[in-house]
Design an enzyme around this catalytic site. Sequence first.
Site, PDB file in Angstrom:
ATOM      1  N   TRP A   1       0.837  -1.201   0.000  1.00 44.54           N
ATOM      2  CA  TRP A   1       0.000   0.000   0.000  1.00 44.54           C
ATOM      3  C   TRP A   1       0.874   1.255   0.000  1.00 44.54           C
ATOM      4  CZ3 TRP A   1      -0.254   4.098   3.374  1.00 44.54           C
ATOM      5  CH2 TRP A   1      -1.345   4.966   3.239  1.00 44.54           C
ATOM      6  N   HIS A   2       2.024   1.177   0.658  1.00 48.76           N
ATOM      7  CA  HIS A   2       2.862   2.365   0.799  1.00 48.76           C
ATOM      8  C   HIS A   2       3.558   2.758  -0.493  1.00 48.76           C
ATOM      9  CE1 HIS A   2       2.358   1.624   5.136  1.00 48.76           C
ATOM     10  NE2 HIS A   2       2.669   2.884   5.277  1.00 48.76           N
ATOM     11  N   GLY A   3       3.750   1.841  -1.400  1.00 45.62           N
ATOM     12  CA  GLY A   3       4.391   2.232  -2.639  1.00 45.62           C
ATOM     13  C   GLY A   3       4.714   1.074  -3.540  1.00 45.62           C
TER      14      GLY A   3
END
Length: 481
Positions: free
Chosen positions: A326-328
Site C-alpha cells: 500500500w505504501h508504494g
Amino acid sequence: MLFNSFEFLIFLPVVFGLYWSVFQRNLKAQNAFLLVASYVFYGWWDWRFLGLIAFSSLVDYLCGLEIGKESQTKKLKKIYLGISLAVNLGLLGFFKYFNFFIESASDLINSVGFQANSYSLQLILPVGISFYTFQTMSYTIDVYKGKLKPTHDLIAFFAYVSFFPQLVAGPIERATNLLSQFFKKREFEYPLAMDGLRQILWGLFMKVVIADNCAAFVNQAFNHPESQPASNLWIGAVFFSFQIYGDFAGYSNIAIGVGKLLGFRLMQNFAFPYFSRDIAEFWRRWHISLSTWFRDYVYIPLGGSRGSKILSIRNIFIIFLVSGFWHGANWTFIVWGGIHAMLFIPLFVFNKNRRNLNPIKMKSLLPSFKDFLSILITFLLVTLAWIFFRAENMQAAWIYLNSMFDWSAFSKPSMNIRVYMFMALSFLFIGVEWRGRTEEFAIQKLGFSKPAIVRYGLYYSLVMMVFLFATKEQEFIYFQF
C-alpha cells in the site's frame, strides 16, 4: 496546499471565519462551503485531479444507494459493491502500480532468458489517492454489510470524501464516524477549538522542527552510505525514525486539530508508537487508521485468527505484505512489510501479541529497566526495518545495512554543531512525548495546572522554535503514498 505553507496560513483563517460566521446557521450551506474549500485545497496542488476525486465520490455515492435499497437482490448488491471496489482499486492500481507491474514482469521474463521490451508511462501520482480511495471503499463495504445506511445527501457525501484536513494523508476515516458528523448541527466550542490549536501547534513542531531538520542529515546518510563512517549511518537511521514519525504524526495532529476548529472529531492516528514494548504494540499505535482498516476489511474477512494457527499466520503475512505494498510500488516496501510480519508472528504463536495493551507505566515518571530495555529493542528493530522503507531500491538498502556493521560504528560521527544541537532538542522532544503519553497528543494537558504565564510561555516557545528551526518548505513524506 501544504499545512506548513504561507498559503495555508491564509487559507485556514479565511475558511474558519466564513465557516462560523456566514454559514453557521444553515447546515447544508456549511457542508457545501466545506466541499468548495476542500476542492480549492486539493486543487491548489493540481486542479486536473479534481475530476478524479469527484468521479470516485460519485461512483461510490451511486453504488451505496443501489446497495442500500431493500428491494435489491443480494446478487445485485454484490455487483454494485464489485463496481465500487473495481473502480477504486482500478484507479489506485493504474496510477500507483502500473509501472511497477510492467517493469517486474519485464524483469521476470528477462531473467529466464527471453527478451522483453520495458514499457512504462509517465504517470503523476495523485496526492492522497491511497487515502481517499480506502475511505470511499469502507463506505460501500459498510453499507453492504448493513453497518451503515446509504446517504442521499450528495453534498455531504462529497464533503466527507474530500474533507480537506485529512484528505491527502489521513487519518483514513470511516463513514460511521466522519460522515455522520456532516448531518449534525455543529456549534462552535471554545474548549474544543483551543484544544485543536494546541494540537496544530504540536503537529507543526513535529513536522517543521523535528522531521524537516532530521531530513538533511538523513538524506546525506542515505545518498552516500559507502563514503561515510558507520556511526553516521546509525545516526542517520535513527534520525529517519524520528523524521517519518515527526512528519506523519505531525500531519495527523494538524489534521485532527483543524478538524476540531471546524467542530469535527477525527480518530487518533498515532499513540506514541516509539514507547511500544513489542512489535504488536507498535502496530496498535502506529498509523492506527490504516492498521484498523486492514484488520476490519482484509484480515477478518480472510478468517482472522479464528482458524488454525497456520491459516492465521498466512493471514498475518498477507496483511503485512499488503500494508507494505500500500505504501508504494517498490519491492523495498514489500520487504519492509515482510520484516514486520516476521517480527510479529513469534508473538502471535506464543500468545504474547496482546500482553501490552495499556500505556506503559501510566503513573510513573520513569519506566522500569525491563520496560526500558523492551522499548529500546523494539525501537532498534523498527529502525532497522525503516532502512528498507527509506532506501530507493533493494540494492541501496543492502549497501546501507552492510555499511552500518563496521568497526567505524565506534568512531566519532562527522557532524556539525547544528546537528548536535538538534540531538539535544530531540531528547527534549522525547521527554515531552513521554510526559504526555497517556493523552491524545503530547501537550494536550501539559501545564494545565500551571499559571497562565507558564502555559503561554510553553506555547510561545514552541512557536519561536517553529520559526527558528524552519528550513526550506518541505512536503510531507506520506504525500508520495
